[in-house]
Design an enzyme around this catalytic site. Structure first.
Site, PDB file in Angstrom:
ATOM      1  N   PRO A  54       0.713  -1.164   0.108  1.00 38.10           N
ATOM      2  CA  PRO A  54       0.168   0.168   0.067  1.00 38.10           C
ATOM      3  C   PRO A  54       0.782   1.258  -0.055  1.00 38.10           C
ATOM      4  O   PRO A  54       1.864   1.514   0.343  1.00 38.10           O
ATOM      5  CB  PRO A  54      -0.856  -0.211   1.155  1.00 38.10           C
ATOM      6  CG  PRO A  54      -0.899  -1.695   1.562  1.00 38.10           C
ATOM      7  CD  PRO A  54       0.650  -2.160   1.150  1.00 38.10           C
ATOM      8  N   PHE A  55       0.227   2.438  -0.457  1.00 35.45           N
ATOM      9  CA  PHE A  55       0.923   3.668  -0.626  1.00 35.45           C
ATOM     10  C   PHE A  55       2.235   3.683  -1.316  1.00 35.45           C
ATOM     11  O   PHE A  55       3.120   4.351  -1.046  1.00 35.45           O
ATOM     12  CB  PHE A  55       1.097   4.175   0.859  1.00 35.45           C
ATOM     13  CG  PHE A  55      -0.185   4.125   1.622  1.00 35.45           C
ATOM     14  CD1 PHE A  55      -1.191   5.234   1.478  1.00 35.45           C
ATOM     15  CD2 PHE A  55      -0.464   3.133   2.641  1.00 35.45           C
ATOM     16  CE1 PHE A  55      -2.350   5.104   2.278  1.00 35.45           C
ATOM     17  CE2 PHE A  55      -1.406   3.248   3.400  1.00 35.45           C
ATOM     18  CZ  PHE A  55      -2.433   4.051   3.199  1.00 35.45           C
ATOM     19  N   ARG A  56       2.436   2.804  -2.199  1.00 35.65           N
ATOM     20  CA  ARG A  56       3.306   2.612  -3.137  1.00 35.65           C
ATOM     21  C   ARG A  56       4.841   2.449  -2.251  1.00 35.65           C
ATOM     22  O   ARG A  56       5.950   2.704  -2.895  1.00 35.65           O
ATOM     23  CB  ARG A  56       3.581   3.755  -4.151  1.00 35.65           C
ATOM     24  CG  ARG A  56       2.486   4.044  -4.882  1.00 35.65           C
ATOM     25  CD  ARG A  56       2.691   5.073  -6.039  1.00 35.65           C
ATOM     26  NE  ARG A  56       3.612   4.379  -7.276  1.00 35.65           N
ATOM     27  CZ  ARG A  56       3.249   3.498  -7.941  1.00 35.65           C
ATOM     28  NH1 ARG A  56       2.198   3.159  -7.970  1.00 35.65           N
ATOM     29  NH2 ARG A  56       4.241   3.209  -8.723  1.00 35.65           N
ATOM     30  N   LEU A  57       4.726   1.669  -1.196  1.00 33.91           N
ATOM     31  CA  LEU A  57       5.941   1.635  -0.130  1.00 33.91           C
ATOM     32  C   LEU A  57       6.197   0.025  -0.504  1.00 33.91           C
ATOM     33  O   LEU A  57       6.203  -0.910   0.196  1.00 33.91           O
ATOM     34  CB  LEU A  57       5.543   1.666   1.217  1.00 33.91           C
ATOM     35  CG  LEU A  57       5.048   2.968   1.672  1.00 33.91           C
ATOM     36  CD1 LEU A  57       4.518   3.271   3.012  1.00 33.91           C
ATOM     37  CD2 LEU A  57       5.826   3.987   1.112  1.00 33.91           C
TER      38      LEU A  57
END
Length: 213
Positions: free
Chosen positions: A188-191
């Protein structure tokens, strides 16, 4: 103020997390096995990148037809654009993207032709119509019309209406021996989680690095 609560509460990495793997081929085999169960079409589809004589990158989708500790194998026409480019510069990059798993694997390495015995053995497993098509197609060459191609197919089909279809002399395969792997898994959140395996030569030991997303 940006709310980072959910970012901080992302599940931690576990003992069995892929980022702890120490050998890329075993990890690839595990991911590919999972992709074979979840991908709706062609889990063995991979993007193949080469470069032409001017150094301009070229990219297309091909099907991986086998892999082991020696590398990743695919087949095509030697005189195709990819065949000519690989003959001139025997290096390539591959990309597997499994959307159902939100994963991708990037591979870069050295390219070598498969043996005649390997090419013969795989060609013999293809459906007869695909074998005939391999004879009829002058892959990547200009085609005057679809009708001309269908005529060529009909002529080859008549020639081999009985018996086995031999492998065309201009049709074979290549093996990409990896020097670099990168395993990417969406979070998630490009992490995202990313790990890279690298070695200087096919007989060298692997080193592993974790990468920022």
């Amino acid at each position: 103020m940006t709310d980072t609560t959910t970012i901080k509460q992302q599940p931690p990495l576990t003992t069995g997390d892929f980022t702890e793997s120490e050998e890329p081929f075993a990890l690839f085999a595990e991911w590919f096995s999972e992709a074979a169960k979840s991908e709706p079409n062609d889990p063995n589809a991979m993007a193949l990148a080469t470069v032409d004589g001017a150094g301009l990158p070229d990219l297309r989708m091909v099907l991986m037809k086998g892999f082991d500790a020696d590398g990743f194998v695919f087949y095509s026409h030697i005189a195709s654009a990819k065949g000519r480019e690989l003959a001139a510069n025997p290096k390539a990059a591959l990309l597997f993207h499994w959307k159902s798993l939100r994963r991708q694997v990037r591979i870069r390495g050295l390219v070598s032709p498969v043996s005649d015995a390997e090419a013969d053995a795989y060609f013999a497993t293809r459906p007869k119509q695909a074998q005939i098509g391999a004879w009829a197609s002058k892959q990547s060459q200009p085609l005057e019309s679809r009708f001309a191609f269908e005529q060529a197919i009909a002529l080859i089909a008549a020639k081999y209406i009985i018996g086995e279809v031999p492998r065309p002399p201009g049709w074979s395969g290549w093996r990409i021996t990896p020097l670099h792997f990168e395993f990417w898994h969406d979070r998630p959140f490009r992490l995202h989680d990313r790990i890279e395996f690298s070695r200087g030569a096919p007989d060298a030991a692997w080193s592993k690095t974790r990468l920022y997303p």
